[in-house]
Design a protein around this motif. Structure first.
Motif, PDB file in Angstrom:
ATOM      1  N   ASN A  79       0.830  -1.206   0.000  1.00  0.00           N
ATOM      2  CA  ASN A  79       0.000   0.000   0.000  1.00  0.00           C
ATOM      3  C   ASN A  79       0.864   1.254   0.000  1.00  0.00           C
ATOM      4  N   VAL A  80       1.885   1.242   0.880  1.00  0.00           N
ATOM      5  CA  VAL A  80       2.736   2.421   1.007  1.00  0.00           C
ATOM      6  C   VAL A  80       3.429   2.718  -0.317  1.00  0.00           C
ATOM      7  N   SER A  81       4.027   1.662  -0.925  1.00  0.00           N
ATOM      8  CA  SER A  81       4.776   1.953  -2.158  1.00  0.00           C
ATOM      9  C   SER A  81       3.838   2.272  -3.306  1.00  0.00           C
ATOM     10  N   ARG A  82       2.639   1.683  -3.269  1.00  0.00           N
ATOM     11  CA  ARG A  82       1.683   2.000  -4.325  1.00  0.00           C
ATOM     12  C   ARG A  82       1.305   3.476  -4.264  1.00  0.00           C
ATOM     13  N   SER A  83       0.981   3.933  -3.034  1.00  0.00           N
ATOM     14  CA  SER A  83       0.554   5.328  -2.908  1.00  0.00           C
ATOM     15  C   SER A  83       1.709   6.261  -3.251  1.00  0.00           C
ATOM     16  N   ARG A  84       2.958   5.847  -2.912  1.00  0.00           N
ATOM     17  CA  ARG A  84       4.089   6.708  -3.248  1.00  0.00           C
ATOM     18  C   ARG A  84       4.361   6.710  -4.743  1.00  0.00           C
ATOM     19  N   GLY A  85       4.132   5.559  -5.346  1.00  0.00           N
ATOM     20  CA  GLY A  85       4.317   5.496  -6.799  1.00  0.00           C
ATOM     21  C   GLY A  85       3.363   6.439  -7.501  1.00  0.00           C
ATOM     22  N   VAL A  86       2.122   6.474  -7.019  1.00  0.00           N
ATOM     23  CA  VAL A  86       1.127   7.351  -7.633  1.00  0.00           C
ATOM     24  C   VAL A  86       1.462   8.813  -7.368  1.00  0.00           C
ATOM     25  N   GLN A  87       2.038   9.096  -6.143  1.00  0.00           N
ATOM     26  CA  GLN A  87       2.362  10.483  -5.789  1.00  0.00           C
ATOM     27  C   GLN A  87       3.590  10.993  -6.524  1.00  0.00           C
ATOM     28  N   GLY A  88       4.292  10.111  -7.223  1.00  0.00           N
ATOM     29  CA  GLY A  88       5.426  10.550  -8.025  1.00  0.00           C
ATOM     30  C   GLY A  88       6.769  10.467  -7.320  1.00  0.00           C
ATOM     31  N   PHE A  89       6.899   9.608  -6.301  1.00  0.00           N
ATOM     32  CA  PHE A  89       8.200   9.412  -5.669  1.00  0.00           C
ATOM     33  C   PHE A  89       9.083   8.592  -6.595  1.00  0.00           C
ATOM     34  N   SER A  90      10.405   8.757  -6.459  1.00  0.00           N
ATOM     35  CA  SER A  90      11.311   7.933  -7.250  1.00  0.00           C
ATOM     36  C   SER A  90      11.426   6.566  -6.560  1.00  0.00           C
ATOM     37  N   THR A 138       9.085  -3.468  -1.668  1.00  0.00           N
ATOM     38  CA  THR A 138       8.526  -2.140  -1.973  1.00  0.00           C
ATOM     39  C   THR A 138       8.869  -1.747  -3.407  1.00  0.00           C
ATOM     40  N   THR A 139      10.119  -2.013  -3.808  1.00  0.00           N
ATOM     41  CA  THR A 139      10.519  -1.632  -5.167  1.00  0.00           C
ATOM     42  C   THR A 139       9.681  -2.361  -6.200  1.00  0.00           C
ATOM     43  N   GLU A 140       9.450  -3.644  -5.916  1.00  0.00           N
ATOM     44  CA  GLU A 140       8.679  -4.438  -6.867  1.00  0.00           C
ATOM     45  C   GLU A 140       7.259  -3.892  -7.021  1.00  0.00           C
ATOM     46  N   THR A 141       6.637  -3.595  -5.882  1.00  0.00           N
ATOM     47  CA  THR A 141       5.272  -3.060  -5.941  1.00  0.00           C
ATOM     48  C   THR A 141       5.258  -1.718  -6.637  1.00  0.00           C
ATOM     49  N   TYR A 142       6.291  -0.906  -6.323  1.00  0.00           N
ATOM     50  CA  TYR A 142       6.398   0.408  -6.960  1.00  0.00           C
ATOM     51  C   TYR A 142       6.415   0.254  -8.473  1.00  0.00           C
ATOM     52  N   GLN A 143       7.267  -0.686  -8.915  1.00  0.00           N
ATOM     53  CA  GLN A 143       7.406  -0.946 -10.354  1.00  0.00           C
ATOM     54  C   GLN A 143       6.073  -1.333 -10.966  1.00  0.00           C
ATOM     55  N   LYS A 144       5.370  -2.228 -10.271  1.00  0.00           N
ATOM     56  CA  LYS A 144       4.093  -2.711 -10.797  1.00  0.00           C
ATOM     57  C   LYS A 144       3.093  -1.565 -10.927  1.00  0.00           C
ATOM     58  N   THR A 145       3.099  -0.676  -9.894  1.00  0.00           N
ATOM     59  CA  THR A 145       2.176   0.453  -9.932  1.00  0.00           C
ATOM     60  C   THR A 145       2.460   1.325 -11.134  1.00  0.00           C
ATOM     61  N   ARG A 146       3.752   1.606 -11.362  1.00  0.00           N
ATOM     62  CA  ARG A 146       4.117   2.450 -12.493  1.00  0.00           C
ATOM     63  C   ARG A 146       3.724   1.787 -13.807  1.00  0.00           C
ATOM     64  N   GLU A 147       3.937   0.479 -13.891  1.00  0.00           N
ATOM     65  CA  GLU A 147       3.594  -0.228 -15.122  1.00  0.00           C
ATOM     66  C   GLU A 147       2.088  -0.148 -15.389  1.00  0.00           C
ATOM     67  N   ALA A 148       1.316  -0.249 -14.304  1.00  0.00           N
ATOM     68  CA  ALA A 148      -0.135  -0.153 -14.459  1.00  0.00           C
ATOM     69  C   ALA A 148      -0.515   1.229 -14.997  1.00  0.00           C
ATOM     70  N   VAL A 149       0.181   2.260 -14.484  1.00  0.00           N
ATOM     71  CA  VAL A 149      -0.091   3.627 -14.939  1.00  0.00           C
ATOM     72  C   VAL A 149       0.203   3.740 -16.434  1.00  0.00           C
ATOM     73  N   ILE A 150       1.353   3.182 -16.846  1.00  0.00           N
ATOM     74  CA  ILE A 150       1.747   3.266 -18.251  1.00  0.00           C
ATOM     75  C   ILE A 150       0.734   2.531 -19.128  1.00  0.00           C
TER      76      ILE A 150
END
Lengths: 284, 123
Positions: A79-90, A138-150
């Motif tokens: 959840n944390v990395s997903r929300s950060r991914g959406v907020q535009g964190f690196s 966290t990195t993996e989830t972050y990546q997945k979130t970004r991929e979903a956005v793309i």
């Protein structure tokens, strides 16, 4: 190994508040974009993480984060990395959420086990492994979130870029914008043909003003669309052939067959009106 | 054995395909249609395939050969009401049915036939 595992939950239990304060201070200092996340929210996430980590390690040890005891913790991190991914964190900023916990934790470990070098080394190793695993998660989830956005953006672009508009009774226009690939042509073809049936249009104008380059593949796609429309009983006019594109088509020796081509949409529209047997008022 | 009915409308023949085409049916249609053209002296053939959802290469080719045969017998063929999915399939199969005229529906197809018949009479 089993003996050393008992230290972590105990330390978390005893120094929970101090660890939390240290950890938050660590993150606030390190973070370049402090404004992006509120301190209250950060505190909440950290406290929750500590609580779940304590519960998970007390029951499941530190060796394997894929155990069912770690389920709530994994969920929190996701959840944390997903929300950060959406907020535009690196990605590194997101991963630091977990990694910045190492320093405060190791300081406590040293205070507790400083006299027993072997136990300290063992415990440090176990904790490092655990936190690394969590960080990777966290990195993996972050990546997945970004991929979903793309993926979502690609889909939106696909939809956006293929509007079929009705110009006149029995005349459709399809302004194409952007590079044509097989995927897009398929969508374009389907929407155009469906619209032809829906509106009963006999003439369709395909405008390629917005298509940056025309190569043999693009030409082939266009010809396929024209052929399919013709099979259904509608005629296609290709318009918006820019000078550069006309030159390319001739140089590549692409045969556009008996497709009507026009330099701009206005000419194509005029031709379409003529085909429909509608006279225009001249000289306006 | 089932057949596809061929209706006569003035100097034109009307064929409406409302069942799934299989190869034997297509061949029978080819025979019947050519026989009918000779018998009635028809000037045009209108084939309505609006309820046809699936085509294969054989049916596609059959449509093409019916048109060629009809032209040899001085009748023009118009195929009307092709579904988008059928059109896409035919194009992907490389069957663009050159020489066949097409229209969106029966009414427009009839208008096309009438116009070309009138043109030929004048010529």
């Amino acid at each position: 190994m089993a003996v050393s595992l008992t230290h972590l939950p105990r330390i978390l239990e005893r120094h929970g508040d101090a660890l939390l304060a240290d950890w938050i201070r660590e993150q606030l200092q390190a973070k370049s974009r402090t404004g992006a996340i509120k301190e209250g929210e950060l505190r909440e996430q950290c406290a929750e993480f500590l609580r779940l980590l304590r519960e998970a390690t007390a029951k499941g040890g530190t060796s394997d984060v894929s155990r069912p005891e770690f389920e709530p913790l994994r969920e929190l991190l996701a959840n944390v990395s997903r929300s950060r991914g959406v907020q535009g964190f690196s990605p590194s900023e997101t991963a630091k959420f977990v990694f910045s916990f190492k320093r405060p934790l190791f300081m406590r470990l040293r205070e507790e086990l400083g006299r027993d070098a072997v136990a300290l080394a063992d415990e440090t190793w176990a904790v490092t492994e655990l936190l690394d695993e969590l960080g990777l998660l966290t990195t993996e989830t972050y990546q997945k979130t970004r991929e979903a956005v793309i993926a979502r953006q690609q889909e939106e672009m696909l939809e956006l870029s293929t509007p079929v508009v009705k110009l006149w009774d029995g005349i459709l226009a399809l302004p194409m914008i952007g590079t044509l690939d097989s995927n897009r042509t398929q969508v374009v073809m389907e929407t155009l043909l469906e619209k032809i049936v829906e509106t009963g249009s006999e003439v369709a104008i395909i405008d390629i003003t917005g298509v940056p380059t025309v190569d043999t593949l693009v030409a082939q796609h266009l010809m396929k669309t024209v052929a399919a429309a013709r099979l259904m009983g509608a005629e296609c006019i290709i318009s918006g052939i820019r000078p550069a594109i006309a030159q390319t088509i001739v140089h590549l020796a692409i045969d556009l067959g008996n497709v009507i081509t026009k330099a701009n949409l206005a000419d194509a529209f005029k031709t379409a009106l003529d085909k429909r047997g509608m006279a225009q008022v001249p000289g306006r | 054995m089932d057949r596809i009915p061929i209706l006569r409308m003035g100097e034109f023949l009307l064929v409406t395909i409302q069942v799934d085409m299989h190869d034997q049916l297509a061949l029978t249609l080819q025979d019947d249609l050519t026989a009918q053209i000779t018998r009635t002296g028809a000037r045009g053939v209108l084939i309505d395939i609006s309820s046809l959802d699936v085509v294969d290469s054989f049916i596609g080719r059959m449509l093409g050969s019916i048109a060629s045969m009809a032209r040899l017998m001085n009748a023009e063929t118009v195929v009307v009401g092709m579904q988008p999915s059928v059109a896409i399939t035919l194009v992907e199969l490389g069957l663009t049915l050159h020489g066949i005229r097409t229209a969106l529906d029966v009414e427009k197809g009839m208008a096309l036939l009438r116009a070309s018949a009138a043109g030929r009479r004048r010529a």
